[in-house]
Design a protein around this motif. Structure first.
Motif, PDB file in Angstrom:
ATOM      1  N   CYS A 111      10.496 -18.567   4.144  1.00  9.92           N
ATOM      2  CA  CYS A 111      11.527 -17.667   4.670  1.00  9.92           C
ATOM      3  C   CYS A 111      12.120 -16.795   3.562  1.00  9.92           C
ATOM      4  CB  CYS A 111      12.602 -18.483   5.386  1.00  9.92           C
ATOM      5  SG  CYS A 111      14.011 -17.517   5.998  1.00  9.92           S
ATOM      6  N   ALA A 112      13.042 -17.309   2.789  1.00  9.56           N
ATOM      7  CA  ALA A 112      13.687 -16.547   1.708  1.00  9.56           C
ATOM      8  C   ALA A 112      13.223 -17.129   0.388  1.00  9.56           C
ATOM      9  CB  ALA A 112      15.203 -16.625   1.832  1.00  9.56           C
ATOM     10  N   ASN A 113      12.379 -16.387  -0.306  1.00 10.36           N
ATOM     11  CA  ASN A 113      11.813 -16.932  -1.529  1.00 10.36           C
ATOM     12  C   ASN A 113      11.208 -15.801  -2.355  1.00 10.36           C
ATOM     13  OD1 ASN A 113      10.915 -18.926  -3.395  1.00 10.36           O
ATOM     14  ND2 ASN A 113      10.504 -20.335  -1.698  1.00 10.36           N
ATOM     15  N   PHE A 114      10.750 -16.147  -3.543  1.00 16.49           N
ATOM     16  CA  PHE A 114      10.041 -15.203  -4.390  1.00 16.49           C
ATOM     17  C   PHE A 114       8.555 -15.248  -4.031  1.00 16.49           C
ATOM     18  CE2 PHE A 114      13.880 -16.347  -6.614  1.00 16.49           C
ATOM     19  CZ  PHE A 114      14.343 -15.132  -7.104  1.00 16.49           C
ATOM     20  N   ALA A 115       7.924 -14.102  -3.949  1.00 17.14           N
ATOM     21  CA  ALA A 115       6.524 -14.037  -3.550  1.00 17.14           C
ATOM     22  C   ALA A 115       5.646 -14.819  -4.516  1.00 17.14           C
ATOM     23  CB  ALA A 115       6.066 -12.585  -3.490  1.00 17.14           C
ATOM     24  N   ASN A 116       4.671 -15.525  -3.960  1.00 15.08           N
ATOM     25  CA  ASN A 116       3.734 -16.270  -4.798  1.00 15.08           C
ATOM     26  C   ASN A 116       2.598 -15.362  -5.272  1.00 15.08           C
ATOM     27  OD1 ASN A 116       1.795 -16.108  -2.697  1.00 15.08           O
ATOM     28  ND2 ASN A 116       2.563 -18.003  -1.786  1.00 15.08           N
ATOM     29  N   SER A 117       1.641 -15.923  -5.968  1.00 14.94           N
ATOM     30  CA  SER A 117       0.597 -15.121  -6.615  1.00 14.94           C
ATOM     31  C   SER A 117      -0.379 -14.488  -5.645  1.00 14.94           C
ATOM     32  CB  SER A 117      -0.172 -15.988  -7.615  1.00 14.94           C
ATOM     33  OG  SER A 117      -0.770 -17.094  -6.961  1.00 14.94           O
ATOM     34  N   THR A 118      -0.466 -14.987  -4.403  1.00 10.90           N
ATOM     35  CA  THR A 118      -1.448 -14.466  -3.449  1.00 10.90           C
ATOM     36  C   THR A 118      -0.848 -13.596  -2.364  1.00 10.90           C
ATOM     37  OG1 THR A 118      -1.267 -16.444  -2.060  1.00 10.90           O
ATOM     38  CG2 THR A 118      -2.915 -16.480  -3.811  1.00 10.90           C
ATOM     39  N   GLU A 119       0.454 -13.681  -2.164  1.00 16.22           N
ATOM     40  CA  GLU A 119       1.084 -13.022  -1.018  1.00 16.22           C
ATOM     41  C   GLU A 119       0.814 -11.520  -0.968  1.00 16.22           C
ATOM     42  OE1 GLU A 119       5.666 -12.138   0.205  1.00 16.22           O
ATOM     43  OE2 GLU A 119       5.132 -14.217  -0.202  1.00 16.22           O
ATOM     44  N   GLY A 120       0.978 -10.829  -2.091  1.00 16.70           N
ATOM     45  CA  GLY A 120       0.843  -9.379  -2.088  1.00 16.70           C
ATOM     46  C   GLY A 120      -0.578  -8.885  -1.988  1.00 16.70           C
ATOM     47  N   ASN A 121      -1.560  -9.781  -2.145  1.00 19.22           N
ATOM     48  CA  ASN A 121      -2.961  -9.382  -2.102  1.00 19.22           C
ATOM     49  C   ASN A 121      -3.687  -9.859  -0.855  1.00 19.22           C
ATOM     50  OD1 ASN A 121      -2.926  -8.127  -4.723  1.00 19.22           O
ATOM     51  ND2 ASN A 121      -2.908 -10.177  -5.623  1.00 19.22           N
ATOM     52  N   SER A 122      -2.953 -10.510   0.050  1.00 20.24           N
ATOM     53  CA  SER A 122      -3.586 -11.069   1.238  1.00 20.24           C
ATOM     54  C   SER A 122      -3.492 -10.110   2.421  1.00 20.24           C
ATOM     55  CB  SER A 122      -2.918 -12.401   1.616  1.00 20.24           C
ATOM     56  OG  SER A 122      -3.037 -13.345   0.577  1.00 20.24           O
ATOM     57  N   SER A 123      -4.543 -10.065   3.218  1.00 20.05           N
ATOM     58  CA  SER A 123      -4.492  -9.314   4.479  1.00 20.05           C
ATOM     59  C   SER A 123      -3.835 -10.228   5.501  1.00 20.05           C
ATOM     60  CB  SER A 123      -5.907  -8.922   4.908  1.00 20.05           C
ATOM     61  OG  SER A 123      -6.471  -8.018   3.982  1.00 20.05           O
ATOM     62  N   ASN A 124      -2.509 -10.134   5.578  1.00 20.35           N
ATOM     63  CA  ASN A 124      -1.742 -11.150   6.293  1.00 20.35           C
ATOM     64  C   ASN A 124      -0.913 -10.620   7.453  1.00 20.35           C
ATOM     65  OD1 ASN A 124       0.022  -9.765   4.677  1.00 20.35           O
ATOM     66  ND2 ASN A 124       0.692 -11.528   3.465  1.00 20.35           N
ATOM     67  N   CYS A 125      -1.229  -9.420   7.954  1.00 20.05           N
ATOM     68  CA  CYS A 125      -0.540  -8.932   9.155  1.00 20.05           C
ATOM     69  C   CYS A 125      -1.464  -7.956   9.882  1.00 20.05           C
ATOM     70  CB  CYS A 125       0.788  -8.275   8.812  1.00 20.05           C
ATOM     71  SG  CYS A 125       0.637  -6.655   8.032  1.00 20.05           S
ATOM     72  N   ALA A 141      -6.635  -6.365  10.028  1.00 24.18           N
ATOM     73  CA  ALA A 141      -5.617  -6.972   9.181  1.00 24.18           C
ATOM     74  C   ALA A 141      -5.314  -6.077   7.988  1.00 24.18           C
ATOM     75  CB  ALA A 141      -6.085  -8.339   8.697  1.00 24.18           C
ATOM     76  N   THR A 142      -4.074  -6.113   7.532  1.00 27.35           N
ATOM     77  CA  THR A 142      -3.662  -5.340   6.368  1.00 27.35           C
ATOM     78  C   THR A 142      -2.690  -6.174   5.545  1.00 27.35           C
ATOM     79  OG1 THR A 142      -2.817  -3.194   5.645  1.00 27.35           O
ATOM     80  CG2 THR A 142      -1.718  -4.219   7.523  1.00 27.35           C
ATOM     81  N   LYS A 143      -2.143  -5.576   4.498  1.00 28.50           N
ATOM     82  CA  LYS A 143      -1.291  -6.309   3.565  1.00 28.50           C
ATOM     83  C   LYS A 143       0.178  -6.056   3.869  1.00 28.50           C
ATOM     84  CE  LYS A 143      -4.782  -5.961  -0.083  1.00 28.50           C
ATOM     85  NZ  LYS A 143      -5.086  -5.403  -1.422  1.00 28.50           N
ATOM     86  N   CYS A 144       0.923  -7.124   4.111  1.00 26.31           N
ATOM     87  CA  CYS A 144       2.354  -7.004   4.374  1.00 26.31           C
ATOM     88  C   CYS A 144       3.170  -7.924   3.464  1.00 26.31           C
ATOM     89  CB  CYS A 144       2.671  -7.318   5.836  1.00 26.31           C
ATOM     90  SG  CYS A 144       2.208  -5.994   6.969  1.00 26.31           S
ATOM     91  N   GLY A 145       2.600  -8.285   2.324  1.00 21.83           N
ATOM     92  CA  GLY A 145       3.324  -9.062   1.330  1.00 21.83           C
ATOM     93  C   GLY A 145       3.787  -8.174   0.189  1.00 21.83           C
ATOM     94  N   VAL A 146       4.430  -8.758  -0.800  1.00 22.10           N
ATOM     95  CA  VAL A 146       4.934  -8.019  -1.951  1.00 22.10           C
ATOM     96  C   VAL A 146       4.410  -8.664  -3.231  1.00 22.10           C
ATOM     97  CG1 VAL A 146       6.999  -7.177  -0.781  1.00 22.10           C
ATOM     98  CG2 VAL A 146       7.083  -9.365  -1.975  1.00 22.10           C
ATOM     99  N   GLN A 148       3.895 -10.629  -6.779  1.00 25.16           N
ATOM    100  CA  GLN A 148       4.373 -11.928  -7.238  1.00 25.16           C
ATOM    101  C   GLN A 148       5.712 -11.809  -7.956  1.00 25.16           C
ATOM    102  OE1 GLN A 148       1.674 -13.914  -9.893  1.00 25.16           O
ATOM    103  NE2 GLN A 148       2.913 -15.777 -10.032  1.00 25.16           N
ATOM    104  N   GLY A 149       6.605 -12.742  -7.622  1.00 27.89           N
ATOM    105  CA  GLY A 149       7.904 -12.793  -8.285  1.00 27.89           C
ATOM    106  C   GLY A 149       8.987 -11.958  -7.654  1.00 27.89           C
ATOM    107  N   GLN A 150       8.680 -11.172  -6.612  1.00 26.55           N
ATOM    108  CA  GLN A 150       9.677 -10.336  -5.945  1.00 26.55           C
ATOM    109  C   GLN A 150      10.396 -11.147  -4.877  1.00 26.55           C
ATOM    110  OE1 GLN A 150      10.090  -6.771  -6.671  1.00 26.55           O
ATOM    111  NE2 GLN A 150      12.022  -7.355  -5.705  1.00 26.55           N
ATOM    112  N   PHE A 151      11.723 -11.040  -4.809  1.00 27.55           N
ATOM    113  CA  PHE A 151      12.475 -11.784  -3.800  1.00 27.55           C
ATOM    114  C   PHE A 151      12.402 -11.054  -2.475  1.00 27.55           C
ATOM    115  CE2 PHE A 151      16.362 -13.068  -1.525  1.00 27.55           C
ATOM    116  CZ  PHE A 151      16.144 -14.437  -1.487  1.00 27.55           C
ATOM    117  N   ARG A 152      12.023 -11.788  -1.431  1.00 22.54           N
ATOM    118  CA  ARG A 152      11.889 -11.203  -0.106  1.00 22.54           C
ATOM    119  C   ARG A 152      12.196 -12.224   0.970  1.00 22.54           C
ATOM    120  NH1 ARG A 152       9.661 -14.743   1.559  1.00 22.54           N
ATOM    121  NH2 ARG A 152       7.504 -15.359   1.639  1.00 22.54           N
ATOM    122  N   VAL A 153      12.469 -11.742   2.180  1.00 23.19           N
ATOM    123  CA  VAL A 153      12.764 -12.603   3.321  1.00 23.19           C
ATOM    124  C   VAL A 153      11.783 -12.238   4.432  1.00 23.19           C
ATOM    125  CG1 VAL A 153      14.506 -13.335   4.980  1.00 23.19           C
ATOM    126  CG2 VAL A 153      15.188 -12.704   2.660  1.00 23.19           C
TER     127      VAL A 153
END
Length: 344
Positions: A111-125, A141-146, A148-153
């Motif tokens: 939910c509310a956390n810093f992005a992990n190493s894979t989030e911003g590179n995954s086709s997750n939406c 599918a496309t990328k809807c992450g940010v 690594q290390g960015q705070f997001r909800v």
């Protein structure tokens, strides 16, 4: 910001997009620098160290503390926390809530956390692909992450994935929040001074704003939870334990949506960076010491297994039709970049 998402205006988000730095404020006083900047990132370039694996307990003082603050031009002002000799005495500290098993109000770590190493590179939406319910054709599918290390909800993790995050009220036990505290001693902060806040963030919803704004009112009271996917509010308080009426509404508005006015009309969705400025009126009340921003509502109603309900759409679009667990703040959610606090 790494994303294939685009906003309603069809302006593409650059993979290297980042908030523009604010003008530098260098004037100092007995309280130290007259301006501080929080950067919502981990490691040396941000204000925070690595968050605990289980998140942070949902009570005052137990949030993740900012250990580094910056000048408004992004250069380092102080490190080592509020005990640092270069830390301004008028600024007592800053904390934010991180989701996880230790956070009783927000136990899902996505939910509310810093992005992990894979989030911003995954086709997750999935964005802009449906004309029927269920969607016809092959979803893209496309990328809807940010990065690594960015705070997001990420709303799919807050509102749908179990355990669901509790809605907040600006009080001491909110699970998803951030909070700044001030030292009101006139040795450091004059009684006639206020604080100018400049907040850089992005907010994207799954559903667009309603065509009929009367749906946003309950018994004559504006209630954005009725007509917005989620809501965030700001609060100014005398103590961290106090529960008060909200000061300002932060979300809505949002800046993009994935779906159009009807399910048969889709937008390319995504998000864009925005800057909002407002004043914390400290001079009006010498006992105000706390500024808090909290996630206060979610509106993904219905059965997530019934096609076309808000809950179903959230799961479908923001988990790539169930292919991933979530972590998609650019599908539906908020990304925080920086907050500057300037004495005026």
């Amino acid at each position: 910001m790494v994303s294939a998402c685009t906003a309603k205006s069809n302006s593409t988000l650059s993979t290297s997009a980042s908030p523009s730095p604010s003008p530098s404020a260098t004037l100092t006083s007995s309280g130290g620098s007259r301006a501080v900047k929080i950067i919502f990132q981990q490691a040396a370039g941000g204000s925070f160290d690595v968050a605990p694996t289980g998140g942070t307990p949902s009570n005052p003082g137990s949030g993740l503390q900012a250990t580094r603050i910056f000048n408004t031009d992004g250069t380092l002002l102080a490190s080592g926390g509020s005990s640092s000799t270069s830390w301004p005495r008028w600024f007592s500290g800053f904390e934010l809530g991180v989701s996880g098993t230790s956070n009783s109000a927000s136990q899902n770590s996505g939910c509310a956390n810093f992005a992990n190493s894979t989030e911003g590179n995954s086709s997750n939406c999935i964005l802009g692909t449906t004309s029927t319910c269920p969607a016809s054709g092959s979803p893209v599918a496309t990328k809807c992450g940010v990065p690594q290390g960015q705070f997001r909800v990420s709303e799919v993790d807050c509102a749908l994935n179990s355990p669901v995050t509790a809605t907040g009220n600006g009080g001491p036990n909110d699970g998803v929040y951030f909070r700044a505290t001030f030292n009101r001693s006139t040795t450091y902060l004059a009684s006639n001074e206020n604080i100018l806040v400049t907040l850089e963030y992005s907010a994207s919803t799954l559903n667009p704003a309603p065509p009929n704004p009367t749906n946003c009112f309950l018994n004559g009271k504006f209630t954005p939870e009725l007509c917005s996917d989620f809501a965030w509010r700001t609060y100014i308080k005398h103590t961290t334990a106090e529960v008060v009426q909200p000061y300002l509404l932060l979300v809505p508005p949002t800046f993009a949506s994935v779906l159009g006015p009807t399910q048969a009309v889709t937008q390319t969705g995504g998000t864009m960076i925005s800057t909002k400025q407002f004043i914390i009126p400290l001079a009006g009340d010498p006992k105000i010491t706390v500024f808090q921003v909290s996630r206060t509502g979610s509106n993904f109603t219905g059965d997530p297994t019934v096609c076309g309900t808000p809950a179903y759409n959230l799961k479908y679009y923001c988990t790539a039709n169930g292919a991933v667990s979530g972590s998609t703040p650019l599908c539906a959610g908020v990304v925080f970049y920086s907050m500057s606090l300037i004495r005026i």
